[in-house]
Design a protein around this motif. Structure first.
Motif, PDB file in Angstrom:
ATOM      1  N   ALA A 286     -13.777   6.437  -7.348  1.00  0.00           N
ATOM      2  CA  ALA A 286     -14.140   5.821  -6.053  1.00  0.00           C
ATOM      3  C   ALA A 286     -13.807   4.282  -5.979  1.00  0.00           C
ATOM      4  CB  ALA A 286     -15.891   5.774  -6.057  1.00  0.00           C
ATOM      5  N   PHE A 287     -13.173   3.908  -6.967  1.00  0.00           N
ATOM      6  CA  PHE A 287     -12.762   2.188  -7.019  1.00  0.00           C
ATOM      7  C   PHE A 287     -11.439   2.345  -6.325  1.00  0.00           C
ATOM      8  CE2 PHE A 287     -11.277  -1.515  -9.168  1.00  0.00           C
ATOM      9  CZ  PHE A 287     -12.237  -2.412  -8.616  1.00  0.00           C
ATOM     10  N   GLY A 288     -10.731   2.972  -6.189  1.00  0.00           N
ATOM     11  CA  GLY A 288      -9.219   3.164  -5.285  1.00  0.00           C
ATOM     12  C   GLY A 288      -9.413   2.550  -3.972  1.00  0.00           C
ATOM     13  N   PRO A 289     -10.255   3.222  -3.260  1.00  0.00           N
ATOM     14  CA  PRO A 289     -10.091   2.519  -1.619  1.00  0.00           C
ATOM     15  C   PRO A 289     -10.882   1.268  -1.715  1.00  0.00           C
ATOM     16  CG  PRO A 289     -11.335   4.618  -1.877  1.00  0.00           C
ATOM     17  CD  PRO A 289     -11.007   4.391  -3.360  1.00  0.00           C
ATOM     18  N   VAL A 290     -11.606   0.799  -2.588  1.00  0.00           N
ATOM     19  CA  VAL A 290     -12.082  -0.549  -2.928  1.00  0.00           C
ATOM     20  C   VAL A 290     -11.031  -1.614  -3.120  1.00  0.00           C
ATOM     21  CG1 VAL A 290     -13.738  -2.276  -4.046  1.00  0.00           C
ATOM     22  CG2 VAL A 290     -14.378   0.123  -3.591  1.00  0.00           C
ATOM     23  N   VAL A 291      -9.812  -1.219  -3.998  1.00  0.00           N
ATOM     24  CA  VAL A 291      -9.074  -2.027  -4.019  1.00  0.00           C
ATOM     25  C   VAL A 291      -8.075  -1.931  -3.151  1.00  0.00           C
ATOM     26  CG1 VAL A 291      -7.034  -2.396  -5.690  1.00  0.00           C
ATOM     27  CG2 VAL A 291      -9.326  -1.749  -6.732  1.00  0.00           C
ATOM     28  N   THR A 292      -7.618  -0.858  -2.535  1.00  0.00           N
ATOM     29  CA  THR A 292      -6.606  -0.574  -1.556  1.00  0.00           C
ATOM     30  C   THR A 292      -6.619  -1.230  -0.169  1.00  0.00           C
ATOM     31  OG1 THR A 292      -7.315   1.558  -1.160  1.00  0.00           O
ATOM     32  CG2 THR A 292      -5.337   1.204  -3.024  1.00  0.00           C
ATOM     33  N   ALA A 293      -8.150  -1.224   0.142  1.00  0.00           N
ATOM     34  CA  ALA A 293      -8.326  -1.527   1.412  1.00  0.00           C
ATOM     35  C   ALA A 293      -8.041  -3.207   1.630  1.00  0.00           C
ATOM     36  CB  ALA A 293      -9.944  -1.263   1.884  1.00  0.00           C
ATOM     37  N   PRO A 294      -8.479  -3.892   1.003  1.00  0.00           N
ATOM     38  CA  PRO A 294      -7.835  -5.289   1.013  1.00  0.00           C
ATOM     39  C   PRO A 294      -6.515  -5.494   0.852  1.00  0.00           C
ATOM     40  CG  PRO A 294      -9.621  -5.239  -0.467  1.00  0.00           C
ATOM     41  CD  PRO A 294      -9.179  -3.993  -0.282  1.00  0.00           C
ATOM     42  N   LEU A 295      -5.803  -4.672   0.113  1.00  0.00           N
ATOM     43  CA  LEU A 295      -4.051  -4.811   0.135  1.00  0.00           C
ATOM     44  C   LEU A 295      -3.622  -4.129   1.427  1.00  0.00           C
ATOM     45  CD1 LEU A 295      -3.601  -3.340  -3.549  1.00  0.00           C
ATOM     46  CD2 LEU A 295      -3.628  -5.791  -2.702  1.00  0.00           C
ATOM     47  N   VAL A 296      -3.957  -3.174   1.877  1.00  0.00           N
ATOM     48  CA  VAL A 296      -3.611  -2.798   3.366  1.00  0.00           C
ATOM     49  C   VAL A 296      -3.835  -3.857   4.449  1.00  0.00           C
ATOM     50  CG1 VAL A 296      -3.964  -1.139   5.175  1.00  0.00           C
ATOM     51  CG2 VAL A 296      -3.778  -0.456   2.540  1.00  0.00           C
ATOM     52  N   GLY A 297      -5.110  -4.490   4.285  1.00  0.00           N
ATOM     53  CA  GLY A 297      -5.656  -5.417   5.357  1.00  0.00           C
ATOM     54  C   GLY A 297      -4.406  -6.796   5.049  1.00  0.00           C
ATOM     55  N   SER A 298      -4.037  -6.973   3.784  1.00  0.00           N
ATOM     56  CA  SER A 298      -3.191  -8.107   3.523  1.00  0.00           C
ATOM     57  C   SER A 298      -1.726  -7.843   4.203  1.00  0.00           C
ATOM     58  CB  SER A 298      -3.305  -8.397   2.078  1.00  0.00           C
ATOM     59  OG  SER A 298      -2.123  -9.474   1.812  1.00  0.00           O
ATOM     60  N   VAL A 299      -1.370  -6.645   3.835  1.00  0.00           N
ATOM     61  CA  VAL A 299      -0.044  -6.230   4.365  1.00  0.00           C
ATOM     62  C   VAL A 299       0.136  -6.344   5.804  1.00  0.00           C
ATOM     63  CG1 VAL A 299       1.672  -4.291   4.834  1.00  0.00           C
ATOM     64  CG2 VAL A 299       0.588  -4.850   2.274  1.00  0.00           C
ATOM     65  N   VAL A 300      -1.036  -5.725   6.466  1.00  0.00           N
ATOM     66  CA  VAL A 300      -0.863  -5.791   8.011  1.00  0.00           C
ATOM     67  C   VAL A 300      -0.988  -7.126   8.662  1.00  0.00           C
ATOM     68  CG1 VAL A 300      -2.317  -5.063  10.030  1.00  0.00           C
ATOM     69  CG2 VAL A 300      -1.872  -3.384   8.267  1.00  0.00           C
ATOM     70  N   GLU A 301      -1.861  -7.949   8.012  1.00  0.00           N
ATOM     71  CA  GLU A 301      -1.754  -9.482   8.246  1.00  0.00           C
ATOM     72  C   GLU A 301      -0.406 -10.142   8.101  1.00  0.00           C
ATOM     73  OE1 GLU A 301      -4.176 -13.425   6.867  1.00  0.00           O
ATOM     74  OE2 GLU A 301      -5.374 -11.700   7.139  1.00  0.00           O
ATOM     75  N   LYS A 302       0.074  -9.879   7.328  1.00  0.00           N
ATOM     76  CA  LYS A 302       1.402 -10.754   7.118  1.00  0.00           C
ATOM     77  C   LYS A 302       2.839 -10.083   7.695  1.00  0.00           C
ATOM     78  CE  LYS A 302       0.128 -12.532   2.552  1.00  0.00           C
ATOM     79  NZ  LYS A 302       0.252 -12.291   1.214  1.00  0.00           N
ATOM     80  N   SER A 303       2.735  -8.505   7.679  1.00  0.00           N
ATOM     81  CA  SER A 303       3.915  -8.063   8.298  1.00  0.00           C
ATOM     82  C   SER A 303       3.691  -7.142   9.401  1.00  0.00           C
ATOM     83  CB  SER A 303       4.322  -7.095   7.185  1.00  0.00           C
ATOM     84  OG  SER A 303       4.751  -7.716   6.038  1.00  0.00           O
ATOM     85  N   GLY A 304       2.451  -7.126   9.918  1.00  0.00           N
ATOM     86  CA  GLY A 304       2.191  -6.096  10.866  1.00  0.00           C
ATOM     87  C   GLY A 304       1.779  -4.678  10.646  1.00  0.00           C
ATOM     88  N   PRO A 305       1.202  -3.972  11.804  1.00  0.00           N
ATOM     89  CA  PRO A 305       0.911  -2.684  11.401  1.00  0.00           C
ATOM     90  C   PRO A 305       2.288  -1.808  11.248  1.00  0.00           C
ATOM     91  CG  PRO A 305       0.362  -3.102  13.881  1.00  0.00           C
ATOM     92  CD  PRO A 305       1.061  -4.475  12.946  1.00  0.00           C
ATOM     93  N   GLY A 306       3.431  -2.001  11.477  1.00  0.00           N
ATOM     94  CA  GLY A 306       4.490  -1.502  11.468  1.00  0.00           C
ATOM     95  C   GLY A 306       4.898  -1.299  10.017  1.00  0.00           C
ATOM     96  N   SER A 307       4.346  -2.106   9.098  1.00  0.00           N
ATOM     97  CA  SER A 307       4.760  -2.164   7.703  1.00  0.00           C
ATOM     98  C   SER A 307       4.017  -1.161   6.844  1.00  0.00           C
ATOM     99  CB  SER A 307       4.697  -3.325   6.831  1.00  0.00           C
ATOM    100  OG  SER A 307       3.600  -3.997   7.160  1.00  0.00           O
ATOM    101  N   ILE A 308       2.773  -0.470   7.361  1.00  0.00           N
ATOM    102  CA  ILE A 308       1.942   0.535   6.630  1.00  0.00           C
ATOM    103  C   ILE A 308       2.925   1.487   6.051  1.00  0.00           C
ATOM    104  CG2 ILE A 308      -0.016   1.825   6.775  1.00  0.00           C
ATOM    105  CD1 ILE A 308      -1.212  -0.199   8.466  1.00  0.00           C
ATOM    106  N   PRO A 309       3.674   2.273   6.861  1.00  0.00           N
ATOM    107  CA  PRO A 309       4.223   3.442   6.560  1.00  0.00           C
ATOM    108  C   PRO A 309       5.263   3.264   5.118  1.00  0.00           C
ATOM    109  CG  PRO A 309       4.392   3.589   8.696  1.00  0.00           C
ATOM    110  CD  PRO A 309       3.790   2.282   8.422  1.00  0.00           C
ATOM    111  N   THR A 310       5.978   2.117   5.366  1.00  0.00           N
ATOM    112  CA  THR A 310       6.943   1.565   4.350  1.00  0.00           C
ATOM    113  C   THR A 310       6.126   1.162   2.967  1.00  0.00           C
ATOM    114  OG1 THR A 310       8.462   0.623   6.053  1.00  0.00           O
ATOM    115  CG2 THR A 310       8.528  -0.167   3.673  1.00  0.00           C
ATOM    116  N   SER A 311       4.874   0.829   3.194  1.00  0.00           N
ATOM    117  CA  SER A 311       4.264   0.255   1.866  1.00  0.00           C
ATOM    118  C   SER A 311       3.493   1.474   1.314  1.00  0.00           C
ATOM    119  CB  SER A 311       2.896  -0.508   2.310  1.00  0.00           C
ATOM    120  OG  SER A 311       3.379  -1.861   3.051  1.00  0.00           O
ATOM    121  N   VAL A 312       3.041   2.489   2.003  1.00  0.00           N
ATOM    122  CA  VAL A 312       2.595   3.614   1.324  1.00  0.00           C
ATOM    123  C   VAL A 312       3.597   4.472   0.642  1.00  0.00           C
ATOM    124  CG1 VAL A 312       1.599   5.814   2.078  1.00  0.00           C
ATOM    125  CG2 VAL A 312       0.621   3.994   2.899  1.00  0.00           C
ATOM    126  N   THR A 313       4.764   4.431   1.241  1.00  0.00           N
ATOM    127  CA  THR A 313       6.100   5.296   0.615  1.00  0.00           C
ATOM    128  C   THR A 313       6.306   4.597  -0.494  1.00  0.00           C
ATOM    129  OG1 THR A 313       6.785   5.820   2.908  1.00  0.00           O
ATOM    130  CG2 THR A 313       8.406   6.187   0.897  1.00  0.00           C
TER     131      THR A 313
END
Length: 76
Positions: free
Chosen positions: A25-52
């Protein structure tokens, strides 16, 4: 995972079951702030690249783990 843990550890599985559940259950707790940080810095278009990239890293980790432990499993 919990079924495998119960089969391998038998009596001690009751000790480790809550720990395994917590780590799962700890995975989403860690990844949610990381995804928010990526979106804040690079925009929502960077999510597929980050997940890949994350999926590639995890696949590489599995291959390395398999490669390094495959000889140990044959001796069992």
């Amino acid at each position: 995972m919990l079924a495998w843990l119960g089969e391998i550890l038998k009596e001690r599985s009751q000790i480790f079951t809550p720990i395994v559940s917590m780590v799962g259950a700890f995975g989403p707790v860690v990844t949610a702030p990381l995804v928010g940080s990526v979106v804040e810095k690079s925009g929502p278009g960077s999510i597929p690249t980050s997940v890949t990239l994350l999926a590639g890293f995890l696949f590489f980790s599995v291959v390395v783990t398999w490669w390094t432990t495959r000889h140990h499993n044959r001796s069992l």
